[in-house]
Write a protein that holds these residues in place. Structure first.
Motif, PDB file in Angstrom:
ATOM      1  N   UNK A  87     -10.593 -17.663  24.755  1.00  0.00           N
ATOM      2  CA  UNK A  87      -9.550 -16.730  25.266  1.00  0.00           C
ATOM      3  C   UNK A  87     -10.001 -16.316  26.697  1.00  0.00           C
ATOM      4  N   UNK A  88      -9.292 -15.630  27.311  1.00  0.00           N
ATOM      5  CA  UNK A  88      -9.150 -15.263  28.704  1.00  0.00           C
ATOM      6  C   UNK A  88     -10.074 -13.765  28.789  1.00  0.00           C
ATOM      7  N   UNK A  89     -10.288 -12.990  27.795  1.00  0.00           N
ATOM      8  CA  UNK A  89     -10.628 -11.577  27.734  1.00  0.00           C
ATOM      9  C   UNK A  89     -11.940 -11.562  27.108  1.00  0.00           C
ATOM     10  N   UNK A  90     -13.259 -11.474  27.698  1.00  0.00           N
ATOM     11  CA  UNK A  90     -14.487 -11.336  27.117  1.00  0.00           C
ATOM     12  C   UNK A  90     -14.396 -10.069  26.115  1.00  0.00           C
ATOM     13  N   UNK A  91     -13.729  -9.062  26.633  1.00  0.00           N
ATOM     14  CA  UNK A  91     -13.899  -7.591  26.043  1.00  0.00           C
ATOM     15  C   UNK A  91     -13.581  -7.734  24.364  1.00  0.00           C
ATOM     16  N   UNK A  92     -12.542  -8.579  24.171  1.00  0.00           N
ATOM     17  CA  UNK A  92     -11.918  -8.557  23.058  1.00  0.00           C
ATOM     18  C   UNK A  92     -13.058  -9.264  21.699  1.00  0.00           C
ATOM     19  N   UNK A  93     -14.103  -9.674  22.185  1.00  0.00           N
ATOM     20  CA  UNK A  93     -15.027 -10.385  21.106  1.00  0.00           C
ATOM     21  C   UNK A  93     -16.441 -10.149  21.922  1.00  0.00           C
ATOM     22  N   UNK A  94     -16.876  -8.787  21.850  1.00  0.00           N
ATOM     23  CA  UNK A  94     -17.950  -8.503  22.344  1.00  0.00           C
ATOM     24  C   UNK A  94     -19.037  -8.576  21.221  1.00  0.00           C
ATOM     25  N   UNK A  95     -18.919  -8.838  20.023  1.00  0.00           N
ATOM     26  CA  UNK A  95     -19.838  -9.002  18.853  1.00  0.00           C
ATOM     27  C   UNK A  95     -19.983 -10.437  18.765  1.00  0.00           C
ATOM     28  N   UNK A  96     -19.295 -11.372  19.149  1.00  0.00           N
ATOM     29  CA  UNK A  96     -19.350 -12.723  19.169  1.00  0.00           C
ATOM     30  C   UNK A  96     -19.493 -13.614  20.202  1.00  0.00           C
ATOM     31  N   UNK A  97     -20.541 -13.142  21.448  1.00  0.00           N
ATOM     32  CA  UNK A  97     -20.315 -13.929  22.428  1.00  0.00           C
ATOM     33  C   UNK A  97     -21.041 -15.275  22.404  1.00  0.00           C
ATOM     34  N   UNK A  98     -21.698 -15.528  21.698  1.00  0.00           N
ATOM     35  CA  UNK A  98     -22.023 -16.878  21.143  1.00  0.00           C
ATOM     36  C   UNK A  98     -21.153 -17.723  20.776  1.00  0.00           C
ATOM     37  N   UNK A  99     -19.984 -17.291  20.590  1.00  0.00           N
ATOM     38  CA  UNK A  99     -18.995 -18.281  19.857  1.00  0.00           C
ATOM     39  C   UNK A  99     -17.825 -18.480  20.820  1.00  0.00           C
ATOM     40  N   UNK A 100     -17.978 -17.662  22.142  1.00  0.00           N
ATOM     41  CA  UNK A 100     -16.706 -17.592  22.991  1.00  0.00           C
ATOM     42  C   UNK A 100     -16.891 -18.677  24.007  1.00  0.00           C
ATOM     43  N   UNK A 101     -15.608 -19.208  24.420  1.00  0.00           N
ATOM     44  CA  UNK A 101     -15.380 -20.041  25.338  1.00  0.00           C
ATOM     45  C   UNK A 101     -14.302 -19.277  26.145  1.00  0.00           C
ATOM     46  N   UNK A 102     -14.665 -18.637  27.600  1.00  0.00           N
ATOM     47  CA  UNK A 102     -13.645 -18.066  28.240  1.00  0.00           C
ATOM     48  C   UNK A 102     -12.935 -19.111  29.223  1.00  0.00           C
ATOM     49  N   UNK A 103     -11.793 -19.114  29.276  1.00  0.00           N
ATOM     50  CA  UNK A 103     -11.055 -19.985  30.227  1.00  0.00           C
ATOM     51  C   UNK A 103     -10.344 -19.030  31.279  1.00  0.00           C
ATOM     52  N   UNK A 104      -9.747 -19.663  32.306  1.00  0.00           N
ATOM     53  CA  UNK A 104      -8.917 -19.001  33.421  1.00  0.00           C
ATOM     54  C   UNK A 104      -7.624 -18.516  32.748  1.00  0.00           C
ATOM     55  N   UNK A 105      -7.317 -17.217  33.104  1.00  0.00           N
ATOM     56  CA  UNK A 105      -5.971 -16.589  32.702  1.00  0.00           C
ATOM     57  C   UNK A 105      -4.917 -17.706  33.295  1.00  0.00           C
ATOM     58  N   UNK A 106      -3.996 -17.766  32.395  1.00  0.00           N
ATOM     59  CA  UNK A 106      -2.797 -18.382  32.711  1.00  0.00           C
ATOM     60  C   UNK A 106      -1.420 -17.542  32.895  1.00  0.00           C
ATOM     61  N   UNK A 107      -0.959 -17.634  34.236  1.00  0.00           N
ATOM     62  CA  UNK A 107       0.138 -16.787  34.590  1.00  0.00           C
ATOM     63  C   UNK A 107       1.231 -17.657  34.874  1.00  0.00           C
ATOM     64  N   UNK A 108       1.311 -18.948  34.604  1.00  0.00           N
ATOM     65  CA  UNK A 108       2.521 -19.831  34.712  1.00  0.00           C
ATOM     66  C   UNK A 108       2.498 -20.696  35.750  1.00  0.00           C
ATOM     67  N   UNK A 109       1.197 -20.873  36.139  1.00  0.00           N
ATOM     68  CA  UNK A 109       1.035 -21.915  37.244  1.00  0.00           C
ATOM     69  C   UNK A 109       1.353 -23.440  36.460  1.00  0.00           C
ATOM     70  N   UNK A 110       2.200 -24.089  37.233  1.00  0.00           N
ATOM     71  CA  UNK A 110       2.780 -25.566  36.549  1.00  0.00           C
ATOM     72  C   UNK A 110       1.693 -26.462  36.936  1.00  0.00           C
ATOM     73  N   UNK A 111       0.689 -26.193  37.855  1.00  0.00           N
ATOM     74  CA  UNK A 111      -0.322 -27.299  38.141  1.00  0.00           C
ATOM     75  C   UNK A 111      -1.605 -26.796  37.390  1.00  0.00           C
ATOM     76  N   UNK A 112      -1.644 -26.087  36.334  1.00  0.00           N
ATOM     77  CA  UNK A 112      -2.725 -25.827  35.563  1.00  0.00           C
ATOM     78  C   UNK A 112      -3.295 -26.897  34.980  1.00  0.00           C
ATOM     79  N   UNK A 113      -4.413 -26.944  34.877  1.00  0.00           N
ATOM     80  CA  UNK A 113      -5.142 -28.289  34.337  1.00  0.00           C
ATOM     81  C   UNK A 113      -6.381 -27.612  33.291  1.00  0.00           C
ATOM     82  N   UNK A 114      -6.492 -26.450  32.979  1.00  0.00           N
ATOM     83  CA  UNK A 114      -7.580 -25.833  32.331  1.00  0.00           C
ATOM     84  C   UNK A 114      -7.646 -26.345  30.687  1.00  0.00           C
ATOM     85  N   UNK A 115      -6.358 -26.851  30.160  1.00  0.00           N
ATOM     86  CA  UNK A 115      -6.672 -27.292  28.919  1.00  0.00           C
ATOM     87  C   UNK A 115      -7.206 -28.701  28.669  1.00  0.00           C
ATOM     88  N   UNK A 116      -7.101 -29.407  29.736  1.00  0.00           N
ATOM     89  CA  UNK A 116      -7.759 -30.766  29.734  1.00  0.00           C
ATOM     90  C   UNK A 116      -9.254 -30.766  29.958  1.00  0.00           C
TER      91      UNK A 116
END
Length: 372
Positions: free
Chosen positions: A313-342
């Motif tokens: 997810x894009x918000x580290x705050x929401x998993x403060x007890x599980x940092x070791x499990x988290x992968x943070x990605x860029x916030x998606x706001x509608x950019x049609x050229x976004x390649x983050x999922x690839x």
């Protein structure tokens, strides 16, 4: 256990069906081709039950009489409340027999009478509803005491393997592929994919806005214009071959369910679709505000180990007890050229080989895809 089921005649069979034999035993009759039913997110339990009713001979299924309200009430008084899907199933046929290795839907009274094999149940609100080879194996349903219609179908032989939260899907897998290629193949696939990938929704997979931007929205929900992140369908389809998938958002439960139904490709399933009710309300003392945290410990009940869970997810705050499990990605706001999922897909293929994902340093993951 009712071992006599092996020898009892099929009371539900009509006289003109008693002589029906497989082609190899009855050469005078051509083989009956077994039809299939396509399962998708739009397939309802009513569709499946009507299909069974119209194709009982081809499917090798012998139906019993429908369960009465009295029988359902007696079951619920002794065992647990039935989800509406299971009430519909038992009102359709109170148990059924099949030609497939004595696989059968267990009648309600039989479940209650035998109080079947509690060692193979995950909790006291579970019950076995199908079995094969005279209880050599069973498939069970885990019900939610607070929300009865939320349930999960699982098998517990060596370990707990959750298969689906859809009775319609379970029946379709059996109808289409049978016991070994279908139900057991399903279990093996789940066991191979012991790694659980939990995905956030808003600003991770989609962007919802009250005003449409210069680009047409993918769909509209309520007052929101919803944009799917580029490559979303391909990402979900491809990554589902390597991970069991789940959705967990801090948004309203109904909103989450409706949005997931819109974005889910037909060929995949989600192990969980969780919303705000599954989150924990926390207080941020620094900013004196509240937020909803996702505690991954809650997934242990589903048979997953923390070492095998990745949350994106894009918000580290929401998993403060599980940092070791988290992968943070860029916030998606509608950019049609976004390649983050690839980029994320490539990185997740590396993580799936780790014995413990919590030990992997994930900061700067786009630049460092060695998995070290």
């Amino acid at each position: 256990m009712k071992f006599f089921n092996l020898f009892k005649p099929n009371a539900a069979a009509k006289p003109d069906q008693l002589n029906d034999q497989p082609a190899e035993n009855n050469p005078g009759h051509p083989p009956i081709e077994k039809e299939k039913i396509t399962y998708s997110s739009d397939t309802t339990l009513t569709d499946v039950l009507n299909y069974i009713r119209n194709n009982t001979v081809q499917l090798g299924i012998q139906l019993n009489n429908p369960a009465t309200d009295t029988e359902i009430e007696a079951f619920e008084a002794q065992i647990t409340r039935l989800p509406e899907d299971f009430k519909m199933l038992y009102r359709f046929s109170n148990g059924f027999e099949t030609d497939q290795d004595l696989f059968r839907l267990i009648p309600l009274a039989e479940i209650a009478e035998n109080d079947l094999d509690k060692d193979y149940l995950v909790n006291d609100s579970s019950f076995h509803f199908t079995e094969y080879m005279i209880y050599s194996d069973m498939w069970s349903v885990d019900t939610n005491k607070e929300e009865t219609n939320k349930y999960s179908i699982y098998n517990k032989t060596n370990t707990v393997v959750y298969l689906t939260n859809s009775l319609a899907e379970f029946l379709c897998v059996f109808i289409n592929k049978g016991i070994y290629d279908g139900l057991y193949g399903w279990i093996e696939t789940k066991e191979r994919s012991g790694r659980l990938l939990v995905l956030d929704l808003d600003e991770t997979l989609i962007h919802a806005a009250e005003k449409e931007s210069g680009v047409p929205a993918d769909f509209q929900f309520d007052k929101y214009f919803v944009y799917k992140r580029p490559h979303l369908d391909k990402f979900l389809t491809d990554i589902s071959k390597h991970y069991t998938l789940g959705i967990w958002s801090s948004a309203d439960d109904k909103y989450v369910t409706e949005i997931v139904n819109k974005i889910k490709p037909d060929n995949i399933t989600f192990e969980i679709i969780w919303g705000r009710s599954r989150c924990t309300l926390k207080h941020n003392r620094t900013y004196d505000n509240y937020y909803f945290e996702k505690k991954l410990d809650k997934l242990k009940r589903k048979g997953f180990k923390l070492e095998q869970i990745i949350i994106v997810y894009d918000t580290p705050e929401k998993s403060t007890s599980n940092y070791g499990n988290a992968v943070y990605i860029k916030e998606f706001t509608g950019d049609t050229a976004d390649e983050e999922l690839m980029h994320l897909y490539d990185y997740l293929l590396i993580l799936k080989n780790a014995d413990n994902v919590r030990t992997i340093e994930k900061r700067g993951w786009r630049e460092n895809k060695s998995g070290s």
